[in-house]
Write a protein that holds these residues in place. Structure first.
Motif, PDB file in Angstrom:
ATOM      1  N   ALA A 111     -77.825  54.431 -91.543  1.00 44.73           N
ATOM      2  CA  ALA A 111     -77.359  53.237 -92.249  1.00 44.73           C
ATOM      3  C   ALA A 111     -75.848  53.283 -92.452  1.00 44.73           C
ATOM      4  N   VAL A 112     -75.311  54.451 -92.755  1.00 48.30           N
ATOM      5  CA  VAL A 112     -73.859  54.596 -92.907  1.00 48.30           C
ATOM      6  C   VAL A 112     -73.161  54.303 -91.581  1.00 48.30           C
ATOM      7  N   ALA A 113     -73.720  54.819 -90.486  1.00 51.08           N
ATOM      8  CA  ALA A 113     -73.136  54.566 -89.166  1.00 51.08           C
ATOM      9  C   ALA A 113     -73.150  53.082 -88.841  1.00 51.08           C
ATOM     10  N   HIS A 114     -74.272  52.435 -89.124  1.00 46.09           N
ATOM     11  CA  HIS A 114     -74.405  50.997 -88.868  1.00 46.09           C
ATOM     12  C   HIS A 114     -73.378  50.202 -89.667  1.00 46.09           C
ATOM     13  N   ALA A 115     -73.224  50.536 -90.953  1.00 47.24           N
ATOM     14  CA  ALA A 115     -72.287  49.816 -91.813  1.00 47.24           C
ATOM     15  C   ALA A 115     -70.842  50.035 -91.370  1.00 47.24           C
ATOM     16  N   ARG A 143     -68.522  52.757 -81.243  1.00 47.21           N
ATOM     17  CA  ARG A 143     -69.448  52.407 -80.177  1.00 47.21           C
ATOM     18  C   ARG A 143     -70.708  51.732 -80.726  1.00 47.21           C
ATOM     19  N   ARG A 144     -71.088  50.621 -80.134  1.00 45.52           N
ATOM     20  CA  ARG A 144     -72.330  49.967 -80.500  1.00 45.52           C
ATOM     21  C   ARG A 144     -73.512  50.883 -80.157  1.00 45.52           C
ATOM     22  N   GLY A 145     -74.483  50.891 -81.001  1.00 41.25           N
ATOM     23  CA  GLY A 145     -75.657  51.721 -80.754  1.00 41.25           C
ATOM     24  C   GLY A 145     -75.558  53.110 -81.337  1.00 41.25           C
ATOM     25  N   VAL A 150     -77.696  58.244 -83.862  1.00 43.33           N
ATOM     26  CA  VAL A 150     -77.721  59.155 -85.005  1.00 43.33           C
ATOM     27  C   VAL A 150     -79.152  59.363 -85.477  1.00 43.33           C
ATOM     28  N   TRP A 151     -79.888  58.277 -85.612  1.00 44.80           N
ATOM     29  CA  TRP A 151     -81.263  58.389 -86.103  1.00 44.80           C
ATOM     30  C   TRP A 151     -82.115  59.216 -85.148  1.00 44.80           C
ATOM     31  N   ALA A 152     -81.988  58.972 -83.853  1.00 46.47           N
ATOM     32  CA  ALA A 152     -82.773  59.715 -82.867  1.00 46.47           C
ATOM     33  C   ALA A 152     -82.444  61.203 -82.897  1.00 46.47           C
TER      34      ALA A 152
END
Length: 292
Positions: A111-115, A143-145, A150-152
């Protein structure tokens, strides 16, 4: 974990965050930064001698100037920052996380990466168990994605081994320029180790995230045999739980948490408690309330 669940990834949430103080940088972004710029809110008028930029001349303000000087608009500078997660992967971090599709640590870091990427900032991950985990490291990127990546990477990495020396050393990998750093750990370490870790992060805005489990703090049986295991050493021990021991156990857990907060506040901010599962709304409230 099935490939279908892995491909689905975690739920997405937009998280508000900000850097305490002003950022330093020239890359356009959304954070208040040192100096004047062209992409922020209007601050004030200034003389063209102060800011010699004819593109910003305000004719109305210039005509109203009793001294007849040319006035230009001065805007707040807005810049990009780097958002780091410094992740503890020592053995004690494995408690209650193994094999879960909704692993709270993986979801929070993702979530932090997404934000960060949505906010035009760069995201980076530094992980350390008994040794630095270079296989999990992610250098600063927009980078998008990257959130799915990170989650994977983290959903099956629950932690192993003993000690936090490598986590403390990993703090030295952070850049010199001020960044926002989320330190994600259960913080089961000596107070001297915690002070050293926080001390090495002095130049950054640090947001601690304390990973906890209600199973070892609140959901204890009132009476009966309880098997305990040290996740870092593998040692097992049988304990006869009774009322007095349960009360002392809970009191010590609360005292330890209060002691952590005392240290965190000395370095600028309280911590967010990640208990059992990741709740995006609760994390957003923490960020909005001034935690970050």
């Amino acid at each position: 974990m099935s490939e279908a669940i892995r491909r689905a990834g975690p739920p997405r949430a937009d998280l508000p965050y900000r850097l305490f103080g002003r950022a330093r940088g020239v890359a356009p972004g959304s954070h208040r930064a040192v100096g004047a710029g062209a992409n922020g809110a209007f601050l004030r008028h200034a003389s063209i001698l102060e800011i010699p930029d004819a593109r910003r001349i305000d004719m109305r303000a210039s005509l109203l100037d009793p001294l007849g000087g040319l006035k230009v608009r001065r805007f707040e500078n807005r810049a990009r920052i780097d958002v780091f997660v410094l992740l503890d992967l020592s053995g004690s971090m494995a408690f209650g996380r193994g094999g879960r599709a909704d692993d709270p640590v993986a979801e929070l870091v993702s979530a932090v990466a997404h934000a960060a990427v949505r906010g035009q900032d760069r995201f980076a991950l530094i992980a350390a168990g008994p040794n630095a985990r270079e296989d999990l490291a992610i250098r600063p990127t927009r980078r998008r994605g990257v959130a799915d990546e990170v989650w994977a990477k983290l959903v099956d990495e629950v932690g192993e081994g003993r000690g936090v020396a490598s986590l403390i050393e990993a703090a030295d990998e952070l850049p010199q320029r001020r960044a926002l750093v989320f330190v994600v750990s259960d913080f089961l370490m000596l107070e001297e180790e915690l002070s050293e870790l926080m001390g090495r992060l002095w130049r950054h805005d640090v947001a601690p995230v304390v990973v906890r489990s209600s199973a070892v703090e609140d959901r204890l049986p009132r009476f009966g045999l309880v098997e305990t295991r040290d996740l870092e050493t593998g040692r097992r021990r049988m304990v006869l739980m009774r009322k007095s021991l349960r009360e002392r156990w809970i009191a010590e857990a609360r005292a330890r948490r209060a002691g952590l907060d005392a240290v965190f506040r000395r370095y600028g901010r309280p911590a967010f408690d990640l208990v059992d599962r990741f709740e995006p709304d609760a994390f957003a409230d923490y960020l909005l309330s001034g935690g970050v």
